[in-house]
Design a protein around this motif. Structure first.
Motif, mmCIF file in Angstrom:
data_model
loop_
_atom_site.group_PDB
_atom_site.id
_atom_site.type_symbol
_atom_site.label_atom_id
_atom_site.label_comp_id
_atom_site.label_asym_id
_atom_site.label_seq_id
_atom_site.Cartn_x
_atom_site.Cartn_y
_atom_site.Cartn_z
ATOM 1 N N UNK B 105 22.520 -9.336 5.984
ATOM 2 C CA UNK B 105 21.994 -8.942 7.294
ATOM 3 C C UNK B 105 20.785 -8.041 7.083
ATOM 4 N N UNK B 107 19.360 -5.038 7.212
ATOM 5 C CA UNK B 107 19.818 -3.649 7.354
ATOM 6 C C UNK B 107 18.681 -2.709 7.748
ATOM 7 N N UNK B 108 17.436 -3.204 7.683
ATOM 8 C CA UNK B 108 16.307 -2.416 8.178
ATOM 9 C C UNK B 108 16.040 -2.701 9.656
ATOM 10 N N UNK B 109 16.885 -3.506 10.273
ATOM 11 C CA UNK B 109 16.719 -3.828 11.691
ATOM 12 C C UNK B 109 18.006 -3.628 12.489
ATOM 13 N N UNK B 110 19.143 -3.955 11.895
ATOM 14 C CA UNK B 110 20.426 -3.857 12.595
ATOM 15 C C UNK B 110 20.814 -2.384 12.746
ATOM 16 N N UNK B 111 21.230 -1.998 13.950
ATOM 17 C CA UNK B 111 21.598 -0.596 14.166
ATOM 18 C C UNK B 111 22.994 -0.334 13.608
ATOM 19 N N UNK B 112 23.285 0.948 13.466
ATOM 20 C CA UNK B 112 24.594 1.361 12.953
ATOM 21 C C UNK B 112 25.707 0.824 13.856
ATOM 22 N N UNK B 113 25.525 0.899 15.169
ATOM 23 C CA UNK B 113 26.553 0.405 16.095
ATOM 24 C C UNK B 113 26.687 -1.115 16.026
ATOM 25 N N UNK B 115 26.011 -2.999 13.548
ATOM 26 C CA UNK B 115 26.628 -3.318 12.259
ATOM 27 C C UNK B 115 28.149 -3.170 12.320
ATOM 28 N N UNK B 116 28.599 -2.102 12.970
ATOM 29 C CA UNK B 116 30.051 -1.869 13.058
ATOM 30 C C UNK B 116 30.727 -3.046 13.766
ATOM 31 N N UNK B 126 23.911 -5.854 2.734
ATOM 32 C CA UNK B 126 22.553 -5.440 3.099
ATOM 33 C C UNK B 126 21.520 -6.341 2.445
ATOM 34 N N UNK B 128 17.670 -6.198 3.303
ATOM 35 C CA UNK B 128 16.495 -5.834 4.101
ATOM 36 C C UNK B 128 15.204 -6.465 3.579
ATOM 37 N N UNK B 296 -3.278 6.899 7.313
ATOM 38 C CA UNK B 296 -3.487 5.985 6.194
ATOM 39 C C UNK B 296 -4.714 5.096 6.424
#
Lengths: 365, 365
Positions: B105, B107-113, B115-116, B126, B128, B296
């Motif tokens: 998945x 993991x740099x886009x899916x939120x913690x909630x 994901x749960x 993960x 990303x 930058x």
């Protein structure tokens, strides 16, 4: 909305958030959703995070990067600011240094990877949706911005019609540009989303992107668009007929109009949100068209075009006075045409306040 | 870009992604970032997820909701589609049913909630940045869209200047609207971000939002804007003077132009991205203005206005032929004025291809 109003609102909003922190079991909240940062501070830059400490504004900090040094001083004179690029990490470290024990984070916004990085710097506790809960009920400044946004959309559509902008031969894309230009000319900072202009069979596609297809006599033309004012979004759909409506068009329009009226009538404080959806949907289901109403009835609208509450079968919670929502049933006959009628409204203790006032009678142009 | 080209590209892009899955230790990837879904399928709706199975397209699935039933059939005829609202959860369940052991998945886009919730349905790993890695090097269809977007921005600015659109008395907001309208009239689906038009002291604010401030003789006017074509963003900044430039304006402009040339010259395959930033920054630092170059040097640009690689001190990795990036040094003298000069370019084996061709000599209007 004067600058002074914004400042006062931000202070009151942060105070309201602080009151929620003990219940969430945290000493401070790390706000990383930029929309929530804007709501709580007035800051409009593209990189920021906010630490809201239960002890008050003196212990709270806003972080942004060097590009926004002057802007943040101007927009947020009432909070101490930290300049850095990795704002969430910077504030998590600061929270640790300030002795924050339990640091809440927006677990409905922070990614799994970002969380892993933050967790090295502070003791994190999931605290989703706290600011969204506050944002559902709009304050006076927000209502003023929403009214202004809806009025601009009304004016733009009225002008478009009056100036012959809906005529056979014009393309969907031309009409969309025309509408958006008129909204900007009347003071919108932009459209509140990519405008939908859908003619003929395209009107049966709920979220159709405007094409080079010309409008034709006899077409349904569905227009779903809005104006952005001070960060607040308006949202309105009207469906018109070019020329004289055929019987099937008249019937379909009447059905959707009845469903929309039922939805508006159900907008009362205390109503469960799935019941509002059901009130409008029942009208369509009873007419045997339930399968062709393929989306929820509506959604909250404010600093985001789609926000809580969701007026749909899977939504939860109750309406309250001051919530701004859309009511937008649609029935779509694939290959033929579809109708959607949508208003932005505010829930009040009496009848809802309709912010999008362009007439809803079937318009034959 | 013909529809056929898009289809071929999507197939090739999914194949390239599948080749990365074993290295990431997964049997399939659940793609939830909508930009990545669009890249891999051509689907442009606002709700979707994609399951890319290592076994091939026959085992892969695209999910969207009922609003997009017709659109997904039209845009993505070459993948099996599932209709549902909670797309990520729907596909995670499906992956489990299909016997996927390790489901990657973003993991740099899916939120913690989120994901749960997903973790209850499948064994997640993960993974990303896999699609972002592919997206850095543009294919022919993407380069064609970027060239078209940049050409429209060039044309709009040239027209604005030719028609006297940059004149004392016009407001920043009017100029921004004028530019955006011209881009739309030339075929852009929209501006690629909120246009920056910053006059006089405002030009020293890197990300200034246009106001009702009128342009005045002697002002620097900084214009940072772009066109959106087929989902691809152009990005260009030019800074002009209304009337005859003062000595300090001429000096500042020459400094930034020299830094920009140094940055462009450093755009070679194999270059470490922090070194590209350093090449331009050195010119500014040597002139004693390092503190006033507060951002930058540039960033990748494509389906997003800001994407990998970051051309900055904190960026990592090396340039490769086919990457499209901006080079945009700026020096900002608070309270007086600032200059930024920005191109969108493509890294090639020879000199970079400059896509934004509007002249970069100091324009005194």
């Amino acid at each position: 909305m004067s600058e002074l109003t914004v400042k006062h609102s931000s202070v009151a909003r942060r105070a309201a958030l602080r009151a929620l922190l003990p219940g969430a079991g945290v000493d401070a909240l790390l706000v990383t959703d930029l929309v929530n940062v804007r709501y709580l501070t007035g800051f409009t830059g593209s990189n920021a995070a906010l630490l809201v400490h239960v002890d008050g504004d003196a212990a709270s900090r806003l972080c942004t990067d060097g590009r926004y040094r002057a802007q943040v001083a101007d927009e947020v004179p009432d909070l101490d600011t930290v300049i850095g690029r990795a704002c969430a990490a910077t504030l998590a470290e600061l929270a640790h240094e300030l002795g924050v024990g339990q640091l809440g984070f927006e677990s409905d916004h922070v990614t799994v990877d970002a969380h892993a990085e933050l967790a090295e710097k502070a003791a994190l506790v999931r605290a989703p949706g706290l600011v969204q809960r506050l944002r559902m009920v709009k304050d006076d400044g927000e209502l003023a911005a929403l009214r202004a946004a809806c009025a601009i959309a009304d004016t733009a559509l009225a002008e478009l019609v009056d100036h012959g902008g809906l005529a056979p031969g014009r393309t969907e894309a031309e009409v969309a540009l025309d509408l958006e230009y008129r909204m900007r000319a009347h003071g919108a900072t932009g459209p509140s989303f990519a405008s939908i202009v859908a003619a003929g069979p395209h009107s049966a596609v709920p979220h159709h992107s405007p094409t080079a297809t010309p409008l034709r006599r006899g077409d349904f033309v569905k227009l779903d668009f809005g104006a952005l004012v001070d960060g607040y979004h308006s949202d309105m759909t009207r469906t018109v007929v070019l020329g004289t409506a055929a019987d099937w068009q008249r019937e379909l329009y009447a059905l959707v109009a009845a469903a929309q009226a039922a939805g508006r009538a159900a907008l009362t404080p205390g109503a469960e949100v799935p019941d509002v959806d059901a009130a409008a949907r029942r009208v369509v289901v009873d007419a045997g068209r339930g399968e062709e109403f393929v989306h929820p009835l509506g959604h909250g609208v404010g600093l985001q075009i789609h926000e809580a509450p969701l007026l749909g079968a899977t939504g939860s919670g109750r309406l309250a006075a001051g919530m701004s929502v859309t009511v937008e049933p649609g029935v779509y006959l694939e290959g033929r045409g579809g109708v959607r009628i949508e208003d932005t409204l505010v829930v009040t203790d009496g009848a809802p306040e309709v912010l999008t006032r362009f007439p809803k009678d079937l318009l034959e142009i």
